[in-house]
Design an enzyme around this catalytic site. Sequence first.
Site, mmCIF file in Angstrom:
data_model
loop_
_atom_site.group_PDB
_atom_site.id
_atom_site.type_symbol
_atom_site.label_atom_id
_atom_site.label_comp_id
_atom_site.label_asym_id
_atom_site.label_seq_id
_atom_site.Cartn_x
_atom_site.Cartn_y
_atom_site.Cartn_z
ATOM 1 N N ASP A 195 0.872 -1.177 0.000
ATOM 2 C CA ASP A 195 0.000 0.000 0.000
ATOM 3 C C ASP A 195 0.904 1.220 0.000
ATOM 4 O O ASP A 195 1.717 1.398 0.917
ATOM 5 C CB ASP A 195 -0.882 0.019 1.255
ATOM 6 N N ASP A 244 -14.152 -5.232 -3.034
ATOM 7 C CA ASP A 244 -14.113 -5.112 -1.571
ATOM 8 C C ASP A 244 -15.493 -5.500 -1.064
ATOM 9 O O ASP A 244 -16.486 -4.835 -1.369
ATOM 10 C CB ASP A 244 -13.815 -3.670 -1.155
#
Lengths: 214, 252
Positions: free
Chosen positions: B12, B131
């Site tokens: 990330d 997600d």
Amino acid sequence: MIDIAVVDYGMGNLRSVSKALEHVAPGRRIVVTSDPHEIDAAERVVFPGQGAMPDCMRELDSRGLRQPVIKAAAGKPFLGICIGLQLLFEHSEEGDAAGLGILPGKVVRFEKSAMRDATGHKLKVPHMGWNQVYQTRAHPMWQNIADGERFYYVHSYYVVPQHPDIVAAYSEYPERFTSAVAKDNIFAVQFHPEKSQHAGLQLLSNFVHWNGRA
Amino acid sequence: MSLAKRIIPCLDVTDGRVVKGVNFLELRDAGDPVEIAKRYDDQGADELTFLDITASSDNRGLILHIIEEVASQVFIPLTVGGGVREVEDVRRLLNAGADKVSINTSAVLNPQLVADAAARFGSQCIVVAIDAKQVGDHWEVFTHGGRKATGIDAVEWARKMEALGAGELLVTSMDRDGTKSGFNLPLNRAISDAVDVPIIASGGVGNLTHLVEGVQEGGADAVLAASIFHYGEFTVRQAKEFMRDHGIEVRL
């Protein structure tokens, strides 16, 4: 003098291929080009490709690259990668498209009904990831690459050569399919050497040093 | 022997640094992306995924430089996601050296983007990130880093994305992400059974057994993890050896 021409016909990302070649051939002049003269002038030619075969043929023709590629494949060290392997054959099931017809044979899709492993689990298509490549004959391009080494694949179609003697390697998913072919100055692979870490870089390095004879 | 299951460390990235948080919050600095990418490549990572979670648009260009730098030194597939809104964004990332681009929120806002990007660059480089969060008796798609409910059923959505041209699906359980309690196995299994394209399981890895479960019970073709690798708990190689010892085919 151009050492290596990477044929650019607008299909897919050629950055990975040229970066990997630069890595194994420092100091060599490597061009990513759609200029027929540069392809003609190059000592060796890499023919990559991504995407659908009908689109690839259309883009090749729209840039006037069909003849330059056929000419290169007839004379100098020539490396086809992925769709660049498939395009060498006569016909593909993908969009019922004609290929360049340099090698006799066809391109077919992984048969959906056959996509089960030995324990019955579903195998996904595209065939994506690292699979073992079993060499079926000695070749300078296999130098320092272990038989059964893993290379990175991403594809839904594979080649079926008419003459088995041009097969240089196979892989299994779940059935055997041809993963490399070799004929005279042509060597072409279904996997992506530019994304296959050490083994892939070794294959590209072998190509840089290959005299084009099997 | 056949196709190996893949281990994909996830980085990330925000403002040029690798970070890791819990449930997308409380970000901690984990290091330089290029150095971390090289380390994982040395350890035998099968691919690398970069998620650009940079909030301000000012620093969006940073990810392109990072990808260029990584792509000239690391020769395994690189996936980049985060902030991909239009076909032009996909092109820029591919040109920088990405092999695949992951589309998440924008796929929900504009599903045609998935179809357009797949038609232009090929399905092989289009990953749709899903997600999902448990809502009642099913899983629902969330966007904006798990903050916005969409009302879309996650399994139906997976089928639709495959039909539009996604070549791979990255399935993240928002309930599990950062919790170290393991993948949401029923979610992964439901999506893996519903589609023919490969599935990457993500969200919740806390130990190596979780990786094995993701493949054997969740039906994942690849497993993605971040914090177990970033903080040196395990190397990628240790993870692969563990998976091999549990009967999973891996590249070693």
